[in-house]
Design a protein around this motif. Structure first.
Motif, short mmCIF file in Angstrom:
data_model
loop_
_atom_site.label_atom_id
_atom_site.label_comp_id
_atom_site.label_asym_id
_atom_site.label_seq_id
_atom_site.Cartn_x
_atom_site.Cartn_y
_atom_site.Cartn_z
N ILE A 86 74.63 39.80 16.13
CA ILE A 86 75.97 39.28 15.79
C ILE A 86 76.75 40.30 14.98
CG2 ILE A 86 77.19 37.52 14.43
CD1 ILE A 86 74.89 35.58 15.27
N SER A 87 76.06 40.98 14.06
CA SER A 87 76.75 41.96 13.20
C SER A 87 77.22 43.18 13.98
CB SER A 87 75.82 42.41 12.06
OG SER A 87 74.79 43.26 12.54
N LYS A 88 76.70 43.36 15.19
CA LYS A 88 77.06 44.53 16.00
C LYS A 88 77.84 44.16 17.26
CE LYS A 88 75.19 47.65 13.35
NZ LYS A 88 76.06 48.64 12.65
N LEU A 89 78.42 42.96 17.27
CA LEU A 89 79.17 42.53 18.45
C LEU A 89 80.36 43.44 18.74
CD1 LEU A 89 79.08 38.63 18.20
CD2 LEU A 89 78.01 40.07 19.94
N ASP A 90 81.00 43.96 17.69
CA ASP A 90 82.14 44.83 17.93
C ASP A 90 81.69 46.14 18.57
OD1 ASP A 90 83.88 42.95 16.93
OD2 ASP A 90 84.04 43.87 14.94
N TYR A 91 80.54 46.64 18.19
CA TYR A 91 80.00 47.83 18.84
C TYR A 91 79.73 47.54 20.31
CZ TYR A 91 76.64 51.33 20.41
OH TYR A 91 76.00 52.30 21.15
N ILE A 92 79.09 46.42 20.59
CA ILE A 92 78.76 46.06 21.97
C ILE A 92 80.04 45.97 22.79
CG2 ILE A 92 77.79 44.24 23.43
CD1 ILE A 92 75.92 43.60 21.00
N GLN A 93 81.06 45.33 22.22
CA GLN A 93 82.34 45.20 22.92
C GLN A 93 82.96 46.57 23.16
OE1 GLN A 93 85.47 43.28 20.69
NE2 GLN A 93 86.51 42.57 22.55
N SER A 94 82.82 47.49 22.20
CA SER A 94 83.45 48.81 22.33
C SER A 94 82.90 49.61 23.49
CB SER A 94 83.26 49.61 21.03
OG SER A 94 81.92 50.11 20.91
N LEU A 95 81.71 49.26 23.96
CA LEU A 95 81.11 49.98 25.09
C LEU A 95 81.85 49.69 26.39
CD1 LEU A 95 77.32 49.34 24.32
CD2 LEU A 95 78.66 51.39 23.78
N GLY A 96 82.51 48.55 26.45
CA GLY A 96 83.22 48.18 27.68
C GLY A 96 82.38 47.37 28.64
N ILE A 97 81.13 47.15 28.30
CA ILE A 97 80.25 46.39 29.19
C ILE A 97 80.75 44.95 29.30
CG2 ILE A 97 78.28 47.87 28.81
CD1 ILE A 97 78.39 44.48 27.13
N THR A 98 80.32 44.24 30.33
CA THR A 98 80.86 42.89 30.55
C THR A 98 79.80 41.79 30.47
OG1 THR A 98 80.56 43.03 32.96
CG2 THR A 98 82.65 43.84 32.05
N ALA A 99 78.53 42.17 30.35
CA ALA A 99 77.46 41.17 30.24
C ALA A 99 76.32 41.74 29.41
CB ALA A 99 76.96 40.75 31.62
N VAL A 100 75.63 40.87 28.69
CA VAL A 100 74.44 41.25 27.93
C VAL A 100 73.25 40.51 28.50
CG1 VAL A 100 73.25 40.91 25.72
CG2 VAL A 100 75.55 41.90 25.76
N TRP A 101 72.19 41.28 28.78
CA TRP A 101 70.90 40.67 29.13
C TRP A 101 70.04 40.76 27.89
CZ3 TRP A 101 66.99 44.01 32.32
CH2 TRP A 101 65.69 43.51 32.16
N ASP A 122 83.77 35.01 23.14
CA ASP A 122 85.07 35.31 22.54
C ASP A 122 85.52 36.72 22.89
OD1 ASP A 122 85.22 32.80 21.41
OD2 ASP A 122 84.69 33.45 19.38
N ARG A 123 84.56 37.58 23.14
CA ARG A 123 84.86 38.97 23.50
C ARG A 123 84.80 39.19 25.02
NH1 ARG A 123 82.63 38.55 18.64
NH2 ARG A 123 83.24 39.99 16.96
N LYS A 124 84.79 38.11 25.76
CA LYS A 124 84.78 38.15 27.23
C LYS A 124 83.52 38.83 27.77
CE LYS A 124 88.92 36.46 26.97
NZ LYS A 124 89.11 34.98 27.06
N ILE A 125 82.40 38.65 27.06
CA ILE A 125 81.12 39.20 27.49
C ILE A 125 80.19 38.05 27.85
CG2 ILE A 125 79.11 40.57 26.81
CD1 ILE A 125 80.97 42.02 24.81
N LYS A 126 79.57 38.11 29.00
CA LYS A 126 78.68 37.05 29.44
C LYS A 126 77.26 37.31 28.92
CE LYS A 126 81.43 36.06 33.58
NZ LYS A 126 81.93 34.75 33.12
N LEU A 127 76.44 36.24 28.90
CA LEU A 127 75.08 36.35 28.38
C LEU A 127 74.08 35.92 29.44
CD1 LEU A 127 73.08 36.90 26.08
CD2 LEU A 127 73.36 34.52 25.38
N VAL A 128 73.14 36.81 29.74
CA VAL A 128 72.05 36.54 30.69
C VAL A 128 70.75 36.42 29.90
CG1 VAL A 128 70.76 37.41 32.67
CG2 VAL A 128 73.25 37.78 32.51
N MET A 129 70.01 35.35 30.12
CA MET A 129 68.75 35.11 29.41
C MET A 129 67.56 35.49 30.28
SD MET A 129 69.28 33.49 26.37
CE MET A 129 68.06 32.21 26.04
N ASP A 130 66.51 35.97 29.63
CA ASP A 130 65.25 36.21 30.32
C ASP A 130 64.54 34.89 30.56
OD1 ASP A 130 63.40 38.12 31.38
OD2 ASP A 130 63.86 39.43 29.69
N LEU A 131 64.07 34.68 31.76
CA LEU A 131 63.34 33.46 32.12
C LEU A 131 61.90 33.85 32.46
CD1 LEU A 131 63.67 30.36 32.73
CD2 LEU A 131 63.99 31.02 35.12
#
Length: 582
Positions: free
Chosen positions: A65-80, A121-130
């Motif tokens: 959570i503390s690094k969400l702005d860094y993650i957003q700055s990469l331009g990626i659109t989803a997090v696994w 909120d940052r328009k990034i989707k979340l993929v969970m490991d199953l």
């Protein structure tokens, strides 16, 4: 209306509808059909090693959570996100003891909800490991099932009663002796585990077990997650007669383990009960034994999964190098097979691999940066959904442990003991794992040059690479020519050019053992990508008119490739060039 005319119309309409339905079906099966998950750029986060928020030495959700702005700055659109469920951590979370709770090391469900909202909120989707090929042996299902042969949970797992004798040999990937059967004295029986002995395999033939899994998936989908990555699920279906297999089969065990009868039934049922009810993406770890297996899992008219990823390419990397010609053959082979139907993932690194730049580039001080940028160019310009592993955007490298006590990975540690028991050359083995061990990719993220790379204020769960003082996010964010800055630009280039997502791929100069060159054509554009995979200057003759080509990206700051109008191009070591052709 004339009766005869009405009868004709009534006769024709069904045929027209059928034709239209066929057109729609064909369109839905086309690789060119636009979907958000095809256009996604997936950034994989290994939570244990990303960022620690409370000083216990283990990365956690609040750290992310503390690094969400860094993650957003990469331009990626989803997090696994690798597994964050409750787990005793025999295999770093891939041994789940409670699928509906968060591991205490990582935080709470409230933290998870905040993380999910922060990403959305940052328009990034979340993929969970199953992780449902197996559970932990500390899961309540297994504890109940092992307690009695008459337990209602007994058939949630695979058991072989000892009075039948020792079960036919099955190969375990992680076990000390590679024996997948573990004796349990409580009920005088053996249970099956393809991975660690603390990861008993689930029995997917049991409809009650399957329903438990689907209900659990709905629990997370109802929370608003955007997808599932199915860990090791290609192994979920088993021949439960457990007949003997040919001697030496473990050398090619996937032929006997992957995509066995019943798997497609389970996937279609999962799709019907979960995937089809939510706008989620689905990806399988492993694409089966062959191209047909992969198509059967991911083609739209199969109603199973969206995509899978194959290991043919990542398995090429060896300590003494790899053949670029072979790498090109693998990617071209898979692309051609899925050019018109189905969809694939593009990757060369994840949590189960050592560092990307060490394996496929060059991590020497001279070539680390250009080769890291070149590899980012490759992943972001191929057809398929790209998956990028955290830290590779910095050009993080293998740590190369020299003492086995520094390793934490159950697979590495057990294999060390296996090799020692066999009297193997342990110096050679240590050199091998210094290159290939999964722990190389699991050392903590290098945030800055402060103590412990800014990862934790405590003692990190695994050692941090000493090169963090020079290779870290803080340094690279200030350098316009760093691998991190380049990564952001190549990600944006992909987002701005759907040609790189859906466009046709054509391999050029296929026999060149240093240069990987290809065209991407579609969406009204024609793009040329030329990559030097070697530490030497290299040339390629493409027989293309590139006189009016517009250079969009070059990983050398000044742009140093030399080309003539006929497509003869000279490249510097590990140079990467992306052009738009007129």
């Amino acid at each position: 209306m004339n009766i005869k005319r009405a009868l004709i119309i009534l006769t024709i309409i069904p045929s027209l509808i059928a034709c239209k339905n066929k057109e729609v079906q064909q369109e839905s099966n086309s690789s060119a059909e636009k979907q958000w998950w095809k256009e996604a750029i997936v950034y994989q986060i290994y939570p244990r090693s990303f960022k620690d928020s409370n000083g216990d030495g283990v990365g956690d959700l609040r750290g992310i959570i503390s690094k969400l702005d860094y993650i957003q700055s990469l331009g990626i659109t989803a997090v696994w996100l690798n597994p964050i469920y409750s787990s005793p951590n025999d295999d770093n979370g891939y041994d789940v003891s409670d699928y509906r709770n968060i591991m205490k090391d990582f935080g709470t469900m409230k933290d998870f909800d905040e993380l999910l909202k922060g990403l959305h909120d940052r328009k990034i989707k979340l993929v969970m490991d199953l992780v449902v090929n197996h559970s932990s042996d500390e899961h309540e299902w297994f504890k109940q099932g092992r307690s009695s042969r008459t337990s209602p949970y007994r058939d949630y797992y695979h058991w072989w009663n000892a009075e039948r004798g020792k079960p036919p040999y099955r190969y375990s990937l992680f076990d000390l002796n590679h024996d997948a059967w573990r004796y349990d004295a409580t009920t005088n029986a053996y249970y099956l585990h393809y991975f660690s002995r603390k990861q008993p395999d689930l029995n997917w033939e049991n409809p009650k077990l399957r329903q438990e899994v689907y209900n659990m998936m709905k629990f997370w989908a109802d929370k608003g997650i955007d997808g599932f990555r199915l860990d090791a699920f290609q192994f979920a279906a088993k021949d439960t007669t457990f007949k003997p297999l040919p001697k030496g089969y473990e050398k090619n065990f996937t032929q006997y383990y992957a995509v066995q009868p019943g798997l497609h039934k389970y996937l279609r049922e999962m799709n019907d009960q979960v995937f089809s009810k939510y706008n989620v993406m689905s990806v399988a770890e492993g694409a089966g034994r062959n191209l047909q297996d992969a198509h059967d899992m991911v083609d739209a008219d199969r109603h199973e999964l969206n995509m899978a990823y194959a290991f043919d390419a990542v398995d090429l990397a060896k300590p003494n190098g790899y053949s670029l010609v072979k790498l090109k053959q693998v990617f071209t082979h898979w692309d051609s097979a899925f050019a018109d139907k189905g969809w694939l993932s593009i990757f060369l690194a994840n949590h189960d691999q050592a560092r990307l730049v060490t394996r496929f580039g060059n991590d020497s001080p001279q070539f680390r940066e250009p080769s890291a940028k070149m590899l980012a160019t490759f992943i972001m310009t191929m057809r398929g959904t790209p998956y990028w592993y955290n830290g590779d955007e910095l050009g993080m490298t293998n740590i190369r442990f020299t003492d086995v006590k520094d390793y934490r990975d159950v697979q590495t540690l057990n294999e060390y003991q296996n090799q020692k028991n066999k009297g193997a050359d342990m110096n050679a083995f240590m050199k091998q794992i210094a290159f290939s061990s999964r722990d190389n990719g699991r050392t903590p993220f290098q945030w800055d040059a402060s103590a412990n790379a800014g990862f934790t204020t405590g003692t990190p769960w695994i050692k941090i690479n000493p090169n963090y003082t020079s290779i870290n996010a803080a340094v690279e964010e200030k350098d316009a020519n760093s691998p991190l800055s380049y990564f952001k630009k190549i990600v944006q280039l992909r987002k701005d050019n759907l040609t790189l997502v859906y466009g046709k791929y054509t391999l050029l100069d296929k026999g060149n053992d240093k240069v990987y060159a290809y065209l991407r054509e579609g969406e009204g554009k024609k793009m040329l990508i030329v990559l030097n995979f070697s530490k030497d200057s290299a040339e390629t003759n493409l027989e293309l008119n590139i006189a009016n080509a517009k250079v969009l990206m070059d990983n050398y700051a000044a742009g140093s490739s030399v080309a003539d109008a006929n497509g003869h191009i000279k490249l510097k070591p590990y140079e990467a060039v992306v052009c738009e052709l007129k």
